[in-house]
Scaffold this motif. Sequence first.
Motif, PDB file in Angstrom:
ATOM      1  N   LEU A   9      33.146  44.504  51.068  1.00  0.00           N
ATOM      2  CA  LEU A   9      31.440  45.106  50.776  1.00  0.00           C
ATOM      3  C   LEU A   9      30.299  44.521  50.673  1.00  0.00           C
ATOM      4  O   LEU A   9      29.494  44.657  51.029  1.00  0.00           O
ATOM      5  CB  LEU A   9      31.067  46.260  49.559  1.00  0.00           C
ATOM      6  N   GLU A  10      30.931  43.000  50.334  1.00  0.00           N
ATOM      7  CA  GLU A  10      29.957  42.320  49.957  1.00  0.00           C
ATOM      8  C   GLU A  10      31.012  41.092  50.422  1.00  0.00           C
ATOM      9  O   GLU A  10      31.869  40.739  50.528  1.00  0.00           O
ATOM     10  CB  GLU A  10      29.126  41.839  48.345  1.00  0.00           C
ATOM     11  N   PHE A  11      29.868  39.770  51.025  1.00  0.00           N
ATOM     12  CA  PHE A  11      30.516  38.140  50.929  1.00  0.00           C
ATOM     13  C   PHE A  11      31.192  37.824  49.585  1.00  0.00           C
ATOM     14  O   PHE A  11      32.222  37.029  50.108  1.00  0.00           O
ATOM     15  CB  PHE A  11      28.759  37.378  51.093  1.00  0.00           C
ATOM     16  N   HIS A  12      30.784  38.057  48.601  1.00  0.00           N
ATOM     17  CA  HIS A  12      31.782  37.438  46.872  1.00  0.00           C
ATOM     18  C   HIS A  12      31.160  38.515  46.416  1.00  0.00           C
ATOM     19  O   HIS A  12      30.252  38.616  45.868  1.00  0.00           O
ATOM     20  CB  HIS A  12      30.441  36.065  46.733  1.00  0.00           C
ATOM     21  N   GLU A  13      32.798  38.927  46.092  1.00  0.00           N
ATOM     22  CA  GLU A  13      32.729  40.134  45.277  1.00  0.00           C
ATOM     23  C   GLU A  13      33.776  39.956  43.688  1.00  0.00           C
ATOM     24  O   GLU A  13      33.860  38.227  44.202  1.00  0.00           O
ATOM     25  CB  GLU A  13      33.311  41.685  45.765  1.00  0.00           C
ATOM     26  N   GLU A  14      33.822  40.511  42.085  1.00  0.00           N
ATOM     27  CA  GLU A  14      35.034  39.773  41.416  1.00  0.00           C
ATOM     28  C   GLU A  14      35.922  40.622  42.560  1.00  0.00           C
ATOM     29  O   GLU A  14      36.510  40.659  42.902  1.00  0.00           O
ATOM     30  CB  GLU A  14      34.550  40.898  40.325  1.00  0.00           C
ATOM     31  N   PRO A  15      37.319  40.146  42.266  1.00  0.00           N
ATOM     32  CA  PRO A  15      36.687  38.945  40.802  1.00  0.00           C
ATOM     33  C   PRO A  15      36.855  36.997  41.440  1.00  0.00           C
ATOM     34  O   PRO A  15      36.886  37.370  42.704  1.00  0.00           O
ATOM     35  CB  PRO A  15      38.232  39.014  39.481  1.00  0.00           C
ATOM     36  N   PHE A  16      37.002  36.161  40.661  1.00  0.00           N
ATOM     37  CA  PHE A  16      36.946  34.999  41.299  1.00  0.00           C
ATOM     38  C   PHE A  16      38.478  34.576  40.930  1.00  0.00           C
ATOM     39  O   PHE A  16      39.283  35.346  40.132  1.00  0.00           O
ATOM     40  CB  PHE A  16      36.045  33.708  40.074  1.00  0.00           C
ATOM     41  N   VAL A  17      39.173  33.846  42.259  1.00  0.00           N
ATOM     42  CA  VAL A  17      40.994  33.977  42.187  1.00  0.00           C
ATOM     43  C   VAL A  17      40.548  32.438  41.880  1.00  0.00           C
ATOM     44  O   VAL A  17      40.346  31.680  42.869  1.00  0.00           O
ATOM     45  CB  VAL A  17      41.132  34.403  43.875  1.00  0.00           C
ATOM     46  N   SER A  18      41.325  32.120  40.804  1.00  0.00           N
ATOM     47  CA  SER A  18      41.451  30.811  40.076  1.00  0.00           C
ATOM     48  C   SER A  18      43.118  30.459  40.727  1.00  0.00           C
ATOM     49  O   SER A  18      44.185  31.276  41.203  1.00  0.00           O
ATOM     50  CB  SER A  18      41.681  30.740  39.025  1.00  0.00           C
ATOM     51  N   TYR A  19      43.065  28.902  41.101  1.00  0.00           N
ATOM     52  CA  TYR A  19      44.684  28.703  41.753  1.00  0.00           C
ATOM     53  C   TYR A  19      45.222  27.741  40.196  1.00  0.00           C
ATOM     54  O   TYR A  19      45.790  27.221  40.688  1.00  0.00           O
ATOM     55  CB  TYR A  19      44.433  27.822  43.164  1.00  0.00           C
ATOM     56  N   VAL A  20      45.320  27.514  39.394  1.00  0.00           N
ATOM     57  CA  VAL A  20      45.315  27.453  38.457  1.00  0.00           C
ATOM     58  C   VAL A  20      46.036  27.356  37.357  1.00  0.00           C
ATOM     59  O   VAL A  20      45.990  27.167  35.926  1.00  0.00           O
ATOM     60  CB  VAL A  20      44.430  25.078  38.167  1.00  0.00           C
ATOM     61  N   THR A  21      45.946  28.822  36.971  1.00  0.00           N
ATOM     62  CA  THR A  21      46.218  29.558  35.411  1.00  0.00           C
ATOM     63  C   THR A  21      47.779  30.593  35.529  1.00  0.00           C
ATOM     64  O   THR A  21      48.311  30.199  37.017  1.00  0.00           O
ATOM     65  CB  THR A  21      45.408  30.875  35.513  1.00  0.00           C
ATOM     66  N   PRO A  22      47.944  30.544  34.699  1.00  0.00           N
ATOM     67  CA  PRO A  22      48.862  30.796  34.289  1.00  0.00           C
ATOM     68  C   PRO A  22      50.607  31.903  35.117  1.00  0.00           C
ATOM     69  O   PRO A  22      49.678  32.514  34.941  1.00  0.00           O
ATOM     70  CB  PRO A  22      50.134  30.438  32.757  1.00  0.00           C
ATOM     71  N   LYS A  23      50.970  32.134  35.601  1.00  0.00           N
ATOM     72  CA  LYS A  23      51.290  33.471  35.759  1.00  0.00           C
ATOM     73  C   LYS A  23      51.950  34.267  34.877  1.00  0.00           C
ATOM     74  O   LYS A  23      51.744  34.042  33.691  1.00  0.00           O
ATOM     75  CB  LYS A  23      53.323  33.346  36.520  1.00  0.00           C
ATOM     76  N   GLY A  24      51.544  35.481  35.244  1.00  0.00           N
ATOM     77  CA  GLY A  24      51.356  36.220  34.627  1.00  0.00           C
ATOM     78  C   GLY A  24      49.881  37.060  33.960  1.00  0.00           C
ATOM     79  O   GLY A  24      49.561  37.958  32.972  1.00  0.00           O
ATOM     80  N   SER A  25      48.431  35.260  33.863  1.00  0.00           N
ATOM     81  CA  SER A  25      47.538  35.866  33.756  1.00  0.00           C
ATOM     82  C   SER A  25      46.878  36.506  34.443  1.00  0.00           C
ATOM     83  O   SER A  25      46.841  36.718  35.107  1.00  0.00           O
ATOM     84  CB  SER A  25      47.587  34.533  33.409  1.00  0.00           C
ATOM     85  N   GLU A  26      44.961  36.406  33.888  1.00  0.00           N
ATOM     86  CA  GLU A  26      43.947  36.920  35.089  1.00  0.00           C
ATOM     87  C   GLU A  26      44.450  38.829  35.545  1.00  0.00           C
ATOM     88  O   GLU A  26      44.897  39.363  34.628  1.00  0.00           O
ATOM     89  CB  GLU A  26      44.680  35.966  36.366  1.00  0.00           C
ATOM     90  N   MET A  27      43.764  38.960  35.607  1.00  0.00           N
ATOM     91  CA  MET A  27      43.485  40.068  36.961  1.00  0.00           C
ATOM     92  C   MET A  27      44.886  40.778  37.477  1.00  0.00           C
ATOM     93  O   MET A  27      45.549  39.841  38.058  1.00  0.00           O
ATOM     94  CB  MET A  27      42.197  40.225  37.592  1.00  0.00           C
TER      95      MET A  27
END
Length: 269
Positions: free
Chosen positions: A193-211
């Motif tokens: 719906l927008e160019f950049h929305e939530e969430p920020f997607v990190s590629y260095v966080t641990p398994k089982g973490s984040e959204m």
Amino acid sequence: MDKLDIKLWSLAAKGEIVPDRSLLKTPEQIREIRRSADLNTAVLDHVAAHIKAGMSTAEIDRLVYDYTVSHGGIPAPLDYEGFPKSVCTSINNVVCHGIPDENEILREGDIINVDVSTILNGYFSDASRMFTIGEITPRAEKLVRVTRECVELGLAAAKPWGHLGDIAWAINSHAQANGYSVVEDIGGHGIGLEFHEEPFVSYVTPKGSEMVLVPGMMFTIEPMINEGSPDFFIDEENGWTVYTIDDGLSAQVEYMVLVTETGVEVLTK
């Protein structure tokens, strides 16, 4: 409160990070976003059919603009927060946000990321590909290959009711196993719906973490893989172009995905 609301509330009560309902696309929104994504894929296919040594990155910009507009779309980067062109073209040691230029000529041995983003009828899509110009070095070939593998492994790790960190762990583990680093401070994002929305997607966080990955979420999987340090600097003159701090090569591949009840679907790549 429906079953989904109850499940999200229950997860949040356990300390999980859950998306706001506004981030979950409706069937009608998904249908329209698919159309934008189809055009975005067609634009990248158009670039793939014409990109070659000797052409300028400004020519790539014209290919993207002309094709997008002639098919009823708008290039999302154009004038976005002041970005001056319709596409990002990032060559060799450029991590991302390279600005097309008449004087920047593709040469044999270059690797280039072409990042295309499209608005169609008010709906957004986004994807990028790595292109290799002529014969490239084994060093460059390995980086591009491993970057593509990282994205596929990240995609395979994405499961409904899993976590964004599962994707990150798969990507970061594979990059490090091959001697590479993942850029930490620039990542993926929600979209549609927008160019950049939530969430920020990190590629260095641990398994089982984040959204938690909830059906209806849309976001990009787009790690930037550096052959050396993950650190970077931004061109002070144009305020956009991101370079590796050590002049090493960088590669990026971007998929836009939809979390479904049964898996994760690639909308454009």
